[in-house]
Design a protein around this motif. Structure first.
Motif, PDB file in Angstrom:
ATOM      1  N   GLY A  26      13.571 -15.939   3.684  1.00 54.49           N
ATOM      2  CA  GLY A  26      13.428 -15.227   2.428  1.00 54.49           C
ATOM      3  C   GLY A  26      13.481 -13.725   2.641  1.00 54.49           C
ATOM      4  O   GLY A  26      14.096 -13.229   3.572  1.00 54.49           O
ATOM      5  N   ASP A  27      12.791 -13.027   1.787  1.00 56.71           N
ATOM      6  CA  ASP A  27      12.771 -11.568   1.860  1.00 56.71           C
ATOM      7  C   ASP A  27      11.361 -11.088   2.187  1.00 56.71           C
ATOM      8  O   ASP A  27      10.812 -10.217   1.525  1.00 56.71           O
ATOM      9  N   VAL A  28      10.763 -11.694   3.202  1.00 57.06           N
ATOM     10  CA  VAL A  28       9.389 -11.375   3.567  1.00 57.06           C
ATOM     11  C   VAL A  28       9.223  -9.908   3.952  1.00 57.06           C
ATOM     12  O   VAL A  28       8.298  -9.253   3.471  1.00 57.06           O
ATOM     13  N   PRO A  29      10.085  -9.323   4.786  1.00 52.63           N
ATOM     14  CA  PRO A  29       9.881  -7.913   5.125  1.00 52.63           C
ATOM     15  C   PRO A  29       9.897  -6.997   3.896  1.00 52.63           C
ATOM     16  O   PRO A  29       9.127  -6.036   3.819  1.00 52.63           O
ATOM     17  N   GLY A  30      10.715  -7.308   2.935  1.00 48.47           N
ATOM     18  CA  GLY A  30      10.751  -6.508   1.714  1.00 48.47           C
ATOM     19  C   GLY A  30       9.453  -6.592   0.938  1.00 48.47           C
ATOM     20  O   GLY A  30       8.922  -5.581   0.461  1.00 48.47           O
ATOM     21  N   TRP A  31       8.914  -7.802   0.814  1.00 51.28           N
ATOM     22  CA  TRP A  31       7.656  -7.966   0.083  1.00 51.28           C
ATOM     23  C   TRP A  31       6.484  -7.334   0.828  1.00 51.28           C
ATOM     24  O   TRP A  31       5.573  -6.779   0.215  1.00 51.28           O
ATOM     25  N   VAL A  32       6.510  -7.413   2.141  1.00 52.61           N
ATOM     26  CA  VAL A  32       5.446  -6.765   2.926  1.00 52.61           C
ATOM     27  C   VAL A  32       5.501  -5.265   2.722  1.00 52.61           C
ATOM     28  O   VAL A  32       4.474  -4.604   2.520  1.00 52.61           O
ATOM     29  N   LEU A  33       6.691  -4.699   2.744  1.00 56.52           N
ATOM     30  CA  LEU A  33       6.840  -3.263   2.529  1.00 56.52           C
ATOM     31  C   LEU A  33       6.362  -2.858   1.140  1.00 56.52           C
ATOM     32  O   LEU A  33       5.647  -1.860   0.988  1.00 56.52           O
ATOM     33  N   ILE A  34       6.733  -3.619   0.124  1.00 56.66           N
ATOM     34  CA  ILE A  34       6.293  -3.311  -1.236  1.00 56.66           C
ATOM     35  C   ILE A  34       4.774  -3.391  -1.340  1.00 56.66           C
ATOM     36  O   ILE A  34       4.133  -2.530  -1.955  1.00 56.66           O
ATOM     37  N   THR A  35       4.173  -4.403  -0.719  1.00 58.46           N
ATOM     38  CA  THR A  35       2.719  -4.560  -0.765  1.00 58.46           C
ATOM     39  C   THR A  35       2.024  -3.397  -0.071  1.00 58.46           C
ATOM     40  O   THR A  35       1.041  -2.841  -0.592  1.00 58.46           O
ATOM     41  N   LEU A  36       2.509  -3.014   1.094  1.00 56.99           N
ATOM     42  CA  LEU A  36       1.896  -1.896   1.809  1.00 56.99           C
ATOM     43  C   LEU A  36       2.057  -0.576   1.062  1.00 56.99           C
ATOM     44  O   LEU A  36       1.118   0.234   1.006  1.00 56.99           O
ATOM     45  N   MET A  37       3.220  -0.360   0.473  1.00 62.22           N
ATOM     46  CA  MET A  37       3.430   0.877  -0.282  1.00 62.22           C
ATOM     47  C   MET A  37       2.532   0.919  -1.519  1.00 62.22           C
ATOM     48  O   MET A  37       1.971   1.970  -1.852  1.00 62.22           O
ATOM     49  N   THR A  38       2.357  -0.208  -2.184  1.00 64.45           N
ATOM     50  CA  THR A  38       1.478  -0.261  -3.352  1.00 64.45           C
ATOM     51  C   THR A  38       0.033   0.010  -2.948  1.00 64.45           C
ATOM     52  O   THR A  38      -0.668   0.775  -3.620  1.00 64.45           O
ATOM     53  N   ALA A  39      -0.400  -0.599  -1.861  1.00 65.13           N
ATOM     54  CA  ALA A  39      -1.765  -0.364  -1.385  1.00 65.13           C
ATOM     55  C   ALA A  39      -1.953   1.101  -1.006  1.00 65.13           C
ATOM     56  O   ALA A  39      -2.999   1.698  -1.301  1.00 65.13           O
ATOM     57  N   GLY A  40      -0.952   1.702  -0.378  1.00 65.12           N
ATOM     58  CA  GLY A  40      -1.035   3.116  -0.027  1.00 65.12           C
ATOM     59  C   GLY A  40      -1.126   4.009  -1.252  1.00 65.12           C
ATOM     60  O   GLY A  40      -1.896   4.976  -1.276  1.00 65.12           O
ATOM     61  N   LEU A  41      -0.354   3.689  -2.282  1.00 61.75           N
ATOM     62  CA  LEU A  41      -0.421   4.480  -3.519  1.00 61.75           C
ATOM     63  C   LEU A  41      -1.778   4.345  -4.197  1.00 61.75           C
ATOM     64  O   LEU A  41      -2.317   5.332  -4.711  1.00 61.75           O
ATOM     65  N   VAL A  42      -2.339   3.153  -4.192  1.00 68.83           N
ATOM     66  CA  VAL A  42      -3.662   2.954  -4.792  1.00 68.83           C
ATOM     67  C   VAL A  42      -4.709   3.774  -4.053  1.00 68.83           C
ATOM     68  O   VAL A  42      -5.541   4.453  -4.669  1.00 68.83           O
ATOM     69  N   VAL A  43      -4.663   3.745  -2.733  1.00 63.70           N
ATOM     70  CA  VAL A  43      -5.630   4.521  -1.939  1.00 63.70           C
ATOM     71  C   VAL A  43      -5.453   6.016  -2.197  1.00 63.70           C
ATOM     72  O   VAL A  43      -6.437   6.750  -2.371  1.00 63.70           O
ATOM     73  N   LEU A  44      -4.224   6.487  -2.236  1.00 60.00           N
ATOM     74  CA  LEU A  44      -3.961   7.905  -2.471  1.00 60.00           C
ATOM     75  C   LEU A  44      -4.434   8.342  -3.849  1.00 60.00           C
ATOM     76  O   LEU A  44      -5.124   9.367  -3.988  1.00 60.00           O
TER      77      LEU A  44
END
Length: 67
Positions: A26-44
């Motif tokens: 599937g597109d697991v690396p893409g979803w992992v990247l999206i999840t990490l970027m979203t978490a980073g934006l929430v923290v920021l």
């Protein structure tokens, strides 16, 4: 003739489904990247706006409590 067109279409669909089933990764690396970027934006955003939101909340509570 119609039967052969139907058979060809069914075969094409079957091949496509087999191709999709073979792609287990599937597109697991893409979803992992999206999840990490979203978490980073929430923290920021939380780090930048947290104190202001806490002050706003305390002000709202104190104005309601004083009524």
């Amino acid at each position: 003739m119609i039967r052969t067109l139907f058979d060809r279409a069914a075969l094409a669909v079957r091949r496509r489904l087999v191709d999709l089933a073979d792609d287990e990764r599937g597109d697991v690396p893409g979803w992992v990247l999206i999840t990490l970027m979203t978490a980073g934006l929430v923290v920021l955003i939380w780090a930048l706006a947290g104190p202001a939101l806490a002050g706003l909340f305390e002000q709202a509570i104190s104005s309601v409590s004083s009524i």
